[in-house]
Scaffold this motif. Structure first.
Motif, PDB file in Angstrom:
ATOM      1  N   GLU A  22      -1.598  -1.412  -4.314  1.00  0.00           N
ATOM      2  CA  GLU A  22      -2.880  -0.737  -4.410  1.00  0.00           C
ATOM      3  C   GLU A  22      -2.786   0.328  -5.493  1.00  0.00           C
ATOM      4  O   GLU A  22      -1.943   1.212  -5.428  1.00  0.00           O
ATOM      5  CB  GLU A  22      -3.235  -0.097  -3.068  1.00  0.00           C
ATOM      6  CG  GLU A  22      -4.608   0.517  -3.044  1.00  0.00           C
ATOM      7  CD  GLU A  22      -4.946   1.078  -1.678  1.00  0.00           C
ATOM      8  OE1 GLU A  22      -5.937   0.616  -1.089  1.00  0.00           O
ATOM      9  OE2 GLU A  22      -4.215   1.972  -1.206  1.00  0.00           O
TER      10      GLU A  22
ATOM     11  N   LYS B 243     -11.054  -3.670  -1.215  1.00  0.00           N
ATOM     12  CA  LYS B 243     -12.022  -3.471  -0.136  1.00  0.00           C
ATOM     13  C   LYS B 243     -13.175  -4.470  -0.237  1.00  0.00           C
ATOM     14  O   LYS B 243     -13.601  -5.032   0.770  1.00  0.00           O
ATOM     15  CB  LYS B 243     -12.550  -2.042  -0.159  1.00  0.00           C
ATOM     16  CG  LYS B 243     -11.513  -1.013   0.259  1.00  0.00           C
ATOM     17  CD  LYS B 243     -12.060   0.394   0.159  1.00  0.00           C
ATOM     18  CE  LYS B 243     -11.045   1.416   0.566  1.00  0.00           C
ATOM     19  NZ  LYS B 243     -10.999   1.651   1.992  1.00  0.00           N
TER      20      LYS B 243
ATOM     21  N   MET C 156     -11.412  -2.154   7.216  1.00  0.00           N
ATOM     22  CA  MET C 156     -10.249  -2.867   6.669  1.00  0.00           C
ATOM     23  C   MET C 156      -9.380  -3.412   7.810  1.00  0.00           C
ATOM     24  O   MET C 156      -8.887  -4.539   7.739  1.00  0.00           O
ATOM     25  CB  MET C 156      -9.440  -1.956   5.754  1.00  0.00           C
ATOM     26  CG  MET C 156     -10.171  -1.553   4.492  1.00  0.00           C
ATOM     27  SD  MET C 156     -10.630  -2.957   3.451  1.00  0.00           S
ATOM     28  CE  MET C 156      -9.019  -3.428   2.825  1.00  0.00           C
ATOM     29  N   ILE C 157      -9.223  -2.620   8.853  1.00  0.00           N
ATOM     30  CA  ILE C 157      -8.459  -3.078  10.019  1.00  0.00           C
ATOM     31  C   ILE C 157      -9.180  -4.254  10.676  1.00  0.00           C
ATOM     32  O   ILE C 157      -8.559  -5.264  11.023  1.00  0.00           O
ATOM     33  CB  ILE C 157      -8.232  -1.918  11.007  1.00  0.00           C
ATOM     34  CG1 ILE C 157      -7.294  -0.874  10.383  1.00  0.00           C
ATOM     35  CG2 ILE C 157      -7.677  -2.423  12.340  1.00  0.00           C
ATOM     36  CD1 ILE C 157      -7.183   0.425  11.152  1.00  0.00           C
TER      37      ILE C 157
ATOM     38  N   ASP D 296       0.892  -1.154   0.000  1.00  0.00           N
ATOM     39  CA  ASP D 296       0.000   0.000   0.000  1.00  0.00           C
ATOM     40  C   ASP D 296       0.933   1.208   0.000  1.00  0.00           C
ATOM     41  O   ASP D 296       1.446   1.611   1.044  1.00  0.00           O
ATOM     42  CB  ASP D 296      -0.904  -0.015   1.231  1.00  0.00           C
ATOM     43  CG  ASP D 296      -1.826   1.193   1.295  1.00  0.00           C
ATOM     44  OD1 ASP D 296      -2.057   1.826   0.245  1.00  0.00           O
ATOM     45  OD2 ASP D 296      -2.308   1.509   2.391  1.00  0.00           O
TER      46      ASP D 296
ATOM     47  N   ASP E 235      -4.425  -2.701   4.683  1.00  0.00           N
ATOM     48  CA  ASP E 235      -4.635  -2.718   3.230  1.00  0.00           C
ATOM     49  C   ASP E 235      -3.657  -3.665   2.550  1.00  0.00           C
ATOM     50  O   ASP E 235      -4.030  -4.412   1.639  1.00  0.00           O
ATOM     51  CB  ASP E 235      -4.492  -1.316   2.642  1.00  0.00           C
ATOM     52  CG  ASP E 235      -5.670  -0.415   2.955  1.00  0.00           C
ATOM     53  OD1 ASP E 235      -6.672  -0.896   3.524  1.00  0.00           O
ATOM     54  OD2 ASP E 235      -5.588   0.781   2.628  1.00  0.00           O
TER      55      ASP E 235
ATOM     56  N   ASP F 197      -1.881  -0.076  11.576  1.00  0.00           N
ATOM     57  CA  ASP F 197      -2.670   1.001  10.972  1.00  0.00           C
ATOM     58  C   ASP F 197      -3.368   0.492   9.719  1.00  0.00           C
ATOM     59  O   ASP F 197      -3.236  -0.676   9.355  1.00  0.00           O
ATOM     60  CB  ASP F 197      -1.798   2.234  10.676  1.00  0.00           C
ATOM     61  CG  ASP F 197      -0.736   1.986   9.623  1.00  0.00           C
ATOM     62  OD1 ASP F 197      -0.701   0.904   9.000  1.00  0.00           O
ATOM     63  OD2 ASP F 197       0.082   2.909   9.405  1.00  0.00           O
ATOM     64  N   ASP F 198      -4.102   1.383   9.070  1.00  0.00           N
ATOM     65  CA  ASP F 198      -4.858   0.994   7.876  1.00  0.00           C
ATOM     66  C   ASP F 198      -3.946   0.678   6.697  1.00  0.00           C
ATOM     67  O   ASP F 198      -4.320  -0.105   5.813  1.00  0.00           O
ATOM     68  CB  ASP F 198      -5.855   2.087   7.493  1.00  0.00           C
ATOM     69  CG  ASP F 198      -5.193   3.410   7.195  1.00  0.00           C
ATOM     70  OD1 ASP F 198      -5.198   3.849   6.031  1.00  0.00           O
ATOM     71  OD2 ASP F 198      -4.653   4.031   8.140  1.00  0.00           O
ATOM     72  N   ASN F 199      -2.738   1.222   6.662  1.00  0.00           N
ATOM     73  CA  ASN F 199      -1.811   0.917   5.571  1.00  0.00           C
ATOM     74  C   ASN F 199      -1.396  -0.557   5.605  1.00  0.00           C
ATOM     75  O   ASN F 199      -1.390  -1.241   4.583  1.00  0.00           O
ATOM     76  CB  ASN F 199      -0.571   1.822   5.664  1.00  0.00           C
ATOM     77  CG  ASN F 199      -0.928   3.276   5.576  1.00  0.00           C
ATOM     78  OD1 ASN F 199      -1.527   3.722   4.610  1.00  0.00           O
ATOM     79  ND2 ASN F 199      -0.587   4.034   6.610  1.00  0.00           N
TER      80      ASN F 199
ATOM     81  N   PRO G  57     -14.712   1.687   4.974  1.00  0.00           N
ATOM     82  CA  PRO G  57     -13.825   2.640   5.641  1.00  0.00           C
ATOM     83  C   PRO G  57     -12.588   1.948   6.215  1.00  0.00           C
ATOM     84  O   PRO G  57     -12.514   0.717   6.284  1.00  0.00           O
ATOM     85  CB  PRO G  57     -14.695   3.213   6.764  1.00  0.00           C
ATOM     86  CG  PRO G  57     -15.688   2.142   7.057  1.00  0.00           C
ATOM     87  CD  PRO G  57     -15.933   1.441   5.741  1.00  0.00           C
ATOM     88  N   LYS G  58     -11.624   2.761   6.628  1.00  0.00           N
ATOM     89  CA  LYS G  58     -10.364   2.247   7.172  1.00  0.00           C
ATOM     90  C   LYS G  58     -10.594   1.287   8.335  1.00  0.00           C
ATOM     91  O   LYS G  58      -9.926   0.255   8.438  1.00  0.00           O
ATOM     92  CB  LYS G  58      -9.479   3.409   7.632  1.00  0.00           C
ATOM     93  CG  LYS G  58      -9.002   4.271   6.505  1.00  0.00           C
ATOM     94  CD  LYS G  58      -8.208   5.456   7.009  1.00  0.00           C
ATOM     95  CE  LYS G  58      -7.759   6.295   5.821  1.00  0.00           C
ATOM     96  NZ  LYS G  58      -6.828   7.357   6.191  1.00  0.00           N
ATOM     97  N   GLU G  59     -11.533   1.627   9.214  1.00  0.00           N
ATOM     98  CA  GLU G  59     -11.799   0.791  10.386  1.00  0.00           C
ATOM     99  C   GLU G  59     -12.258  -0.606   9.976  1.00  0.00           C
ATOM    100  O   GLU G  59     -11.912  -1.591  10.627  1.00  0.00           O
ATOM    101  CB  GLU G  59     -12.861   1.449  11.282  1.00  0.00           C
ATOM    102  CG  GLU G  59     -12.453   2.780  11.874  1.00  0.00           C
ATOM    103  CD  GLU G  59     -12.548   3.946  10.884  1.00  0.00           C
ATOM    104  OE1 GLU G  59     -13.293   3.863   9.883  1.00  0.00           O
ATOM    105  OE2 GLU G  59     -11.848   4.952  11.104  1.00  0.00           O
TER     106      GLU G  59
END
Length: 173
Positions: free
Chosen positions: A84, A125, A139-140, A26, A157, A152-154, A135-137
Motif C-alpha cells: 500500500e 479501496k 474493507m474488513i 500493508d 487491506d 484487523d483492517d491491516n 472506511p476500515k469497516e
C-alpha cells in the motif's frame, strides 16, 4: 561503469504471475500481509514490529528484514511484492515508521531481484469496495465477503492488495 538493474524494472514473464508466489503488504508498526503461494493457496495475517522496551531504533527494521527472509525461505521464493503506497500519514511517527519499512522492503527486494510496486490507497479501496474512500469497516467486510476472516483492517487491506494484484495482473508493467 555498469548501472545496476533495479528490481522494480525486473518483470515476471507474461502469465508467470498466475503461478508465482506473490506477497501483498500493508506496511506499518502492525503490518498486514497476504501471500498467494505457488499452488494458489492464499494465507494472510498481521505481524507487529513494535519495538521492545530495550530495543534500539533500528531493531524493528531488522526484525522486518528477518521476517521477510523467513517468509521467502518457507513459502517462496517470492516472485513479486505489492504494498500500500501511502502519501499522507496521520502523524510524524507513522510517516517515519512507514518510510523505514518501505526503505527496508525495497532494499530487501532489490538485493534479491524481486519486483515490487506500490498501489495507491484509493485504488485498493475502490477495487475492494467500489468506493475509493471506504472506511476500515468496509474493507474488513469486503475481505469477509471473499471468505477471509481478517483480525484487523491491516490484514483486510493486505488481502485487498493481493486480490488487486491478481485480478489486474499485478499492475507490473
Amino acid at each position: 561503469m555498469n548501472t545496476p538493474i533495479s528490481a522494480q524494472n525486473v518483470r515476471p514473464e507474461p502469465g508467470a504471475i498466475n503461478s508465482s508466489c506473490i506477497l501483498a503488504l500493508d506496511l506499518g508498526t502492525t503490518t498486514g500481509w497476504a501471500l498467494r503461494s505457488h499452488d494458489g493457496l492464499i494465507t494472510s495475517g498481521m505481524v507487529s514490529f513494535r519495538p521492545g522496551r530495550f530495543d534500539g531504533g533500528g531493531m524493528r527494521y531488522l526484525r522486518f528484514t528477518n521476517w521477510l527472509t523467513e517468509l521467502d525461505r518457507l513459502s517462496g521464493p517470492i516472485a513479486a511484492i505489492w504494498f500500500e503506497e501511502v502519501r499522507a500519514h496521520r502523524g510524524v511517527d507513522a510517516s517515519h515508521v512507514y518510510g523505514g519499512l518501505m526503505a527496508t522492503l525495497t532494499a530487501w527486494a532489490e538485493l534479491r531481484g524481486v519486483p515490487y510496486e506500490g498501489v495507491a490507497v484509493g485504488s485498493i479501496k475502490r477495487h475492494a469496495t467500489g468506493k475509493g474512500n471506504a472506511p476500515k469497516e468496509a474493507m474488513i467486510a469486503a475481505a469477509r465477503a471473499r471468505g477471509f476472516s481478517p483480525v484487523d483492517d491491516n490484514e483486510a487491506d493486505a488481502i485487498a492488495i493481493l486480490h488487486w494484484a491478481i485480478e489486474t495482473n499485478g499492475g507490473l508493467r
